[in-house]
Design a protein around this motif. Structure first.
Motif, PDB file in Angstrom:
ATOM      1  N   TYR A  73     -15.858   0.465  -9.614  1.00 31.63           N
ATOM      2  CA  TYR A  73     -14.434   0.816  -9.488  1.00 31.63           C
ATOM      3  C   TYR A  73     -14.174   2.205 -10.078  1.00 31.63           C
ATOM      4  O   TYR A  73     -13.047   2.520 -10.448  1.00 31.63           O
ATOM      5  CB  TYR A  73     -13.576  -0.220 -10.213  1.00 31.63           C
ATOM      6  CG  TYR A  73     -13.823  -1.634  -9.762  1.00 31.63           C
ATOM      7  CD1 TYR A  73     -13.380  -2.071  -8.513  1.00 31.63           C
ATOM      8  CD2 TYR A  73     -14.507  -2.538 -10.568  1.00 31.63           C
ATOM      9  CE1 TYR A  73     -13.616  -3.361  -8.089  1.00 31.63           C
ATOM     10  CE2 TYR A  73     -14.750  -3.834 -10.146  1.00 31.63           C
ATOM     11  CZ  TYR A  73     -14.302  -4.234  -8.903  1.00 31.63           C
ATOM     12  OH  TYR A  73     -14.538  -5.518  -8.483  1.00 31.63           O
ATOM     13  N   VAL A  79      -8.100   4.990  -1.719  1.00 37.76           N
ATOM     14  CA  VAL A  79      -7.118   5.900  -2.335  1.00 37.76           C
ATOM     15  C   VAL A  79      -7.568   7.352  -2.167  1.00 37.76           C
ATOM     16  O   VAL A  79      -6.776   8.220  -1.789  1.00 37.76           O
ATOM     17  CB  VAL A  79      -6.943   5.559  -3.836  1.00 37.76           C
ATOM     18  CG1 VAL A  79      -6.158   6.648  -4.553  1.00 37.76           C
ATOM     19  CG2 VAL A  79      -6.245   4.215  -3.998  1.00 37.76           C
ATOM     20  N   ALA A 108     -17.633  -4.265  -3.987  1.00 40.22           N
ATOM     21  CA  ALA A 108     -16.552  -4.483  -4.966  1.00 40.22           C
ATOM     22  C   ALA A 108     -15.196  -4.092  -4.382  1.00 40.22           C
ATOM     23  O   ALA A 108     -14.184  -4.714  -4.686  1.00 40.22           O
ATOM     24  CB  ALA A 108     -16.832  -3.681  -6.228  1.00 40.22           C
ATOM     25  N   ARG A 134      -9.836   0.406   6.965  1.00 38.86           N
ATOM     26  CA  ARG A 134      -8.869  -0.385   6.189  1.00 38.86           C
ATOM     27  C   ARG A 134      -7.473   0.232   6.230  1.00 38.86           C
ATOM     28  O   ARG A 134      -6.473  -0.468   6.324  1.00 38.86           O
ATOM     29  CB  ARG A 134      -9.333  -0.527   4.741  1.00 38.86           C
ATOM     30  CG  ARG A 134      -8.998  -1.912   4.251  1.00 38.86           C
ATOM     31  CD  ARG A 134      -9.204  -2.065   2.802  1.00 38.86           C
ATOM     32  NE  ARG A 134      -7.963  -1.864   2.079  1.00 38.86           N
ATOM     33  CZ  ARG A 134      -7.804  -2.221   0.829  1.00 38.86           C
ATOM     34  NH1 ARG A 134      -8.786  -2.753   0.174  1.00 38.86           N
ATOM     35  NH2 ARG A 134      -6.669  -2.028   0.231  1.00 38.86           N
ATOM     36  N   SER A 142       1.479  -3.336   9.626  1.00 39.38           N
ATOM     37  CA  SER A 142       2.873  -3.058   9.277  1.00 39.38           C
ATOM     38  C   SER A 142       3.656  -2.422  10.419  1.00 39.38           C
ATOM     39  O   SER A 142       4.810  -2.062  10.243  1.00 39.38           O
ATOM     40  CB  SER A 142       2.911  -2.151   8.043  1.00 39.38           C
ATOM     41  OG  SER A 142       2.288  -0.928   8.338  1.00 39.38           O
TER      42      SER A 142
ATOM     43  N   TYR B 183      -4.719  -7.813  -1.652  1.00 37.40           N
ATOM     44  CA  TYR B 183      -4.584  -7.065  -0.392  1.00 37.40           C
ATOM     45  C   TYR B 183      -3.391  -7.542   0.436  1.00 37.40           C
ATOM     46  O   TYR B 183      -2.651  -6.737   1.003  1.00 37.40           O
ATOM     47  CB  TYR B 183      -5.881  -7.194   0.414  1.00 37.40           C
ATOM     48  CG  TYR B 183      -5.833  -6.428   1.714  1.00 37.40           C
ATOM     49  CD1 TYR B 183      -5.657  -5.047   1.717  1.00 37.40           C
ATOM     50  CD2 TYR B 183      -5.950  -7.080   2.931  1.00 37.40           C
ATOM     51  CE1 TYR B 183      -5.603  -4.331   2.897  1.00 37.40           C
ATOM     52  CE2 TYR B 183      -5.900  -6.377   4.121  1.00 37.40           C
ATOM     53  CZ  TYR B 183      -5.729  -4.999   4.101  1.00 37.40           C
ATOM     54  OH  TYR B 183      -5.671  -4.300   5.275  1.00 37.40           O
ATOM     55  N   LEU B 186      -0.137  -6.043  -0.564  1.00 36.77           N
ATOM     56  CA  LEU B 186       0.058  -4.659  -0.104  1.00 36.77           C
ATOM     57  C   LEU B 186       0.803  -4.661   1.230  1.00 36.77           C
ATOM     58  O   LEU B 186       1.765  -3.912   1.426  1.00 36.77           O
ATOM     59  CB  LEU B 186      -1.315  -3.992   0.040  1.00 36.77           C
ATOM     60  CG  LEU B 186      -1.384  -2.636   0.717  1.00 36.77           C
ATOM     61  CD1 LEU B 186      -0.670  -1.587  -0.101  1.00 36.77           C
ATOM     62  CD2 LEU B 186      -2.833  -2.213   0.909  1.00 36.77           C
ATOM     63  N   LEU B 187       0.392  -5.518   2.142  1.00 32.51           N
ATOM     64  CA  LEU B 187       1.034  -5.596   3.450  1.00 32.51           C
ATOM     65  C   LEU B 187       2.452  -6.139   3.319  1.00 32.51           C
ATOM     66  O   LEU B 187       3.367  -5.688   4.004  1.00 32.51           O
ATOM     67  CB  LEU B 187       0.206  -6.485   4.385  1.00 32.51           C
ATOM     68  CG  LEU B 187      -1.273  -6.084   4.533  1.00 32.51           C
ATOM     69  CD1 LEU B 187      -1.997  -7.024   5.469  1.00 32.51           C
ATOM     70  CD2 LEU B 187      -1.411  -4.657   5.017  1.00 32.51           C
ATOM     71  N   ASP B 190       4.781  -3.373   2.186  1.00 30.48           N
ATOM     72  CA  ASP B 190       5.145  -2.488   3.304  1.00 30.48           C
ATOM     73  C   ASP B 190       6.325  -3.073   4.073  1.00 30.48           C
ATOM     74  O   ASP B 190       7.305  -2.387   4.362  1.00 30.48           O
ATOM     75  CB  ASP B 190       3.955  -2.322   4.269  1.00 30.48           C
ATOM     76  CG  ASP B 190       2.815  -1.492   3.676  1.00 30.48           C
ATOM     77  OD1 ASP B 190       3.038  -0.814   2.653  1.00 30.48           O
ATOM     78  OD2 ASP B 190       1.709  -1.530   4.242  1.00 30.48           O
ATOM     79  N   ALA B 227     -10.710  -4.045  -9.577  1.00 35.34           N
ATOM     80  CA  ALA B 227     -10.186  -4.204  -8.216  1.00 35.34           C
ATOM     81  C   ALA B 227      -8.655  -4.130  -8.229  1.00 35.34           C
ATOM     82  O   ALA B 227      -8.045  -3.483  -7.375  1.00 35.34           O
ATOM     83  CB  ALA B 227     -10.653  -5.530  -7.632  1.00 35.34           C
ATOM     84  N   ARG B 229      -6.811  -2.644 -10.472  1.00 35.26           N
ATOM     85  CA  ARG B 229      -6.402  -1.270 -10.820  1.00 35.26           C
ATOM     86  C   ARG B 229      -6.386  -0.382  -9.573  1.00 35.26           C
ATOM     87  O   ARG B 229      -5.426   0.348  -9.328  1.00 35.26           O
ATOM     88  CB  ARG B 229      -7.369  -0.712 -11.870  1.00 35.26           C
ATOM     89  CG  ARG B 229      -7.026   0.681 -12.356  1.00 35.26           C
ATOM     90  CD  ARG B 229      -7.903   1.108 -13.513  1.00 35.26           C
ATOM     91  NE  ARG B 229      -9.337   0.952 -13.298  1.00 35.26           N
ATOM     92  CZ  ARG B 229     -10.074   1.730 -12.515  1.00 35.26           C
ATOM     93  NH1 ARG B 229      -9.507   2.727 -11.862  1.00 35.26           N
ATOM     94  NH2 ARG B 229     -11.365   1.513 -12.370  1.00 35.26           N
ATOM     95  N   LEU B 230      -7.414  -0.512  -8.745  1.00 33.37           N
ATOM     96  CA  LEU B 230      -7.478   0.316  -7.535  1.00 33.37           C
ATOM     97  C   LEU B 230      -6.401  -0.071  -6.536  1.00 33.37           C
ATOM     98  O   LEU B 230      -5.821   0.784  -5.872  1.00 33.37           O
ATOM     99  CB  LEU B 230      -8.863   0.198  -6.885  1.00 33.37           C
ATOM    100  CG  LEU B 230     -10.033   0.777  -7.675  1.00 33.37           C
ATOM    101  CD1 LEU B 230     -11.306   0.705  -6.851  1.00 33.37           C
ATOM    102  CD2 LEU B 230      -9.770   2.211  -8.097  1.00 33.37           C
ATOM    103  N   LEU B 231      -6.122  -1.364  -6.437  1.00 33.51           N
ATOM    104  CA  LEU B 231      -5.102  -1.802  -5.488  1.00 33.51           C
ATOM    105  C   LEU B 231      -3.715  -1.316  -5.914  1.00 33.51           C
ATOM    106  O   LEU B 231      -2.914  -0.873  -5.079  1.00 33.51           O
ATOM    107  CB  LEU B 231      -5.112  -3.328  -5.365  1.00 33.51           C
ATOM    108  CG  LEU B 231      -4.455  -3.725  -4.066  1.00 33.51           C
ATOM    109  CD1 LEU B 231      -5.488  -4.013  -3.007  1.00 33.51           C
ATOM    110  CD2 LEU B 231      -3.539  -4.883  -4.238  1.00 33.51           C
ATOM    111  N   GLU B 233      -3.158   1.302  -7.637  1.00 35.31           N
ATOM    112  CA  GLU B 233      -3.170   2.746  -7.372  1.00 35.31           C
ATOM    113  C   GLU B 233      -2.879   3.019  -5.887  1.00 35.31           C
ATOM    114  O   GLU B 233      -2.122   3.921  -5.538  1.00 35.31           O
ATOM    115  CB  GLU B 233      -4.542   3.312  -7.754  1.00 35.31           C
ATOM    116  CG  GLU B 233      -4.572   4.811  -7.905  1.00 35.31           C
ATOM    117  CD  GLU B 233      -5.970   5.347  -8.216  1.00 35.31           C
ATOM    118  OE1 GLU B 233      -6.141   6.561  -8.157  1.00 35.31           O
ATOM    119  OE2 GLU B 233      -6.890   4.541  -8.494  1.00 35.31           O
ATOM    120  N   GLU B 234      -3.455   2.194  -5.031  1.00 35.21           N
ATOM    121  CA  GLU B 234      -3.246   2.339  -3.579  1.00 35.21           C
ATOM    122  C   GLU B 234      -1.779   2.097  -3.224  1.00 35.21           C
ATOM    123  O   GLU B 234      -1.199   2.837  -2.436  1.00 35.21           O
ATOM    124  CB  GLU B 234      -4.167   1.345  -2.843  1.00 35.21           C
ATOM    125  CG  GLU B 234      -4.185   1.542  -1.352  1.00 35.21           C
ATOM    126  CD  GLU B 234      -5.159   0.591  -0.664  1.00 35.21           C
ATOM    127  OE1 GLU B 234      -6.025   0.002  -1.344  1.00 35.21           O
ATOM    128  OE2 GLU B 234      -5.047   0.443   0.564  1.00 35.21           O
TER     129      GLU B 234
END
Lengths: 144, 295
Positions: A73, A79, A108, A134, A142, B183, B186-187, B190, B227, B229-231, B233-234
């Motif tokens: 990670y 991103v 991951a 992705r 969306s 995940y 996230l959708l 939106d 995981a 943290r990245l999501l 951030e996204e």
């Protein structure tokens, strides 16, 4: 190791191997004799290889510098692609040396790459492609 | 005129009711605001947290729920709107031992059915699209009718998009969107963002500067792994995010057990009091212009 000590070690191993081959059930005497002779003739090479392997194992365990564990990670592929673009992502992926670590990152971060890909450059491209997929997938979900 | 804060997400199980109640508790106790929480979710979790099962049941028997409120107003029964509210909701006392100014319009298990019936009544009079707009407009007017009696109205929305939820989102000055860092969330973010900002897609949404949006997302149930943290951030690339990450915390979960004896807020929240204080401070900042206008 001195020559006499090495020879003595070789004799012991030679006798041991002959006993093992001759003692194998179902192996007829002529075949057992031939195999024992063949190993006997190549025993010096076996001893030499055995010694090298042991010393290799010793030296690698001596080296074993505590390399920090790879963090899959360490940055987000999605991103980075979304924010900085494809080139930037490939550059960051280029900082990861091994195919093993690249695969770990993909796994991951839930980026689907072909398991058949083994080499690092192809894996980097596959990860960039999976990240783009992705993002496209999210946009599709969306859309109206 | 009250400030309106909706807590919404089409996805279920993200902590809308817990965040609504945390804000109701902290805004009334620490902020000293006259707070009304309107429970628009037919699961009625916020009502159970704030009243306990027995008192909520009594409210239902006395026809003091959001469903009764809507039906009566639609049918032209002119009851005083304040009669539907439960004053002194919650099981808290403030720092001086007084009951905080927190009221609840209790939820109803029948709210979804009632909305369907009211829609059918409307379509009898008009065509479906007109009826849809008319019904939503009426819900908006009804939710706004508590303007003069409170400083802050918190609208705990249902998952999905009922007429009442759409009305709540439409009238809210700000919308908090709690989410689980996964995940699917996230959708879901939106989609709720499109509704809040009345835009059709991500490209159009991107044209609205993040600091001009009417909503802010709140990461909830955070365990803190890479995981997540990245999501988060996204999500932050596309949507406004609160700084706070609410952790998956036993103290938060247990704070929502109804207690027959009133307690101070710090005792109720225990270890999670610091998280509550952070939430209160950040959302107070977000609502500052609206709350200032109330003063």
């Amino acid at each position: 190791m001195s020559a006499s000590a090495q020879s003595s070690a070789g004799d012991s191993v030679r006798h041991f191997l002959r006993d093992v081959v001759l003692g194998e059930p179902g192996v007829e005497w002529p075949l057992a004799e031939r195999l024992a002779d063949r190993i006997d003739r190549n025993l010096d090479r076996v001893v030499e290889l055995y010694g090298t392997r042991k010393s290799l194992a010793k030296s690698s365990s001596r080296r074993a510098p505590a390399r920090p564990a790879f963090d899959p990670y360490c940055f987000g592929a999605v991103v980075t692609l979304e924010r900085d673009g494809r080139e930037a992502l490939l550059m960051r992926l280029g900082e990861i040396d091994t195919a093993e670590n690249l695969r770990e990152l993909a796994e991951a971060q839930h980026l689907c790459v072909d398991p058949a890909i083994r080499d690092a450059p192809k894996l980097r491209l596959a990860i960039a492609e999976a990240a783009a997929f992705r993002i496209a997938d999210r946009r599709a979900a969306s859309s109206g | 005129m009250a400030a309106y804060l909706a807590v919404a997400n089409r996805k279920g199980g993200v902590g809308k009711s817990t965040v609504s109640v945390m804000l109701a508790h902290s805004m009334s106790v620490w902020g000293g605001r006259r707070v009304l929480l309107i429970d628009i979710d037919s699961q009625c979790n916020a009502s159970l947290i704030l009243l306990g099962g027995r008192r909520w049941n009594e409210a239902r028997k006395a026809r003091k729920t959001i469903a009764d409120f809507f039906v009566d107003l639609f049918k032209g029964r002119n009851e005083a709107q304040m009669r539907y509210l439960e004053a002194g909701a919650g099981d808290l006392v403030d720092d001086k031992g007084a009951i905080p100014p927190l009221a609840l319009l209790p939820g109803s298990l029948l709210l979804d059915d009632v909305q369907g019936e009211l829609f059918m009544d409307q379509t009898g009079e008009r065509r479906a699209l007109d009826a849809f707009a008319g019904l939503r407009g009426k819900f908006e007017a009804m939710l706004r009718s508590f303007d003069k009696d409170f400083d802050l109205v918190i609208l705990d929305c249902a998952p999905g998009l009922s007429f009442a939820t759409l009305a709540a989102i439409a009238i809210a000055d700000k919308v908090i969107v709690p989410f689980r860092p996964d995940y699917v969330s996230l959708l879901a973010i939106d989609r709720i963002a499109f509704i809040i900002e009345s835009v059709p897609d991500l490209d159009t949404l991107a044209k609205i500067p993040v600091n001009k949006r009417r909503y802010a997302c709140l990461a909830n149930y955070v365990r803190g792994d890479g995981a997540e943290r990245l999501l988060i951030e996204e999500i932050g690339l596309t949507h406004p995010l609160l700084d706070l990450r609410l952790p998956q915390h036993n103290s938060i979960a247990s704070a929502f057990d109804w207690f027959a004896q009133r307690r101070p807020l710090s005792q109720k929240y225990g270890d999670a009091t610091a998280d509550l204080r952070s939430l209160w401070a950040e959302v107070s900042g977000l609502m500052e212009p609206e709350l200032r206008a109330v003063n």
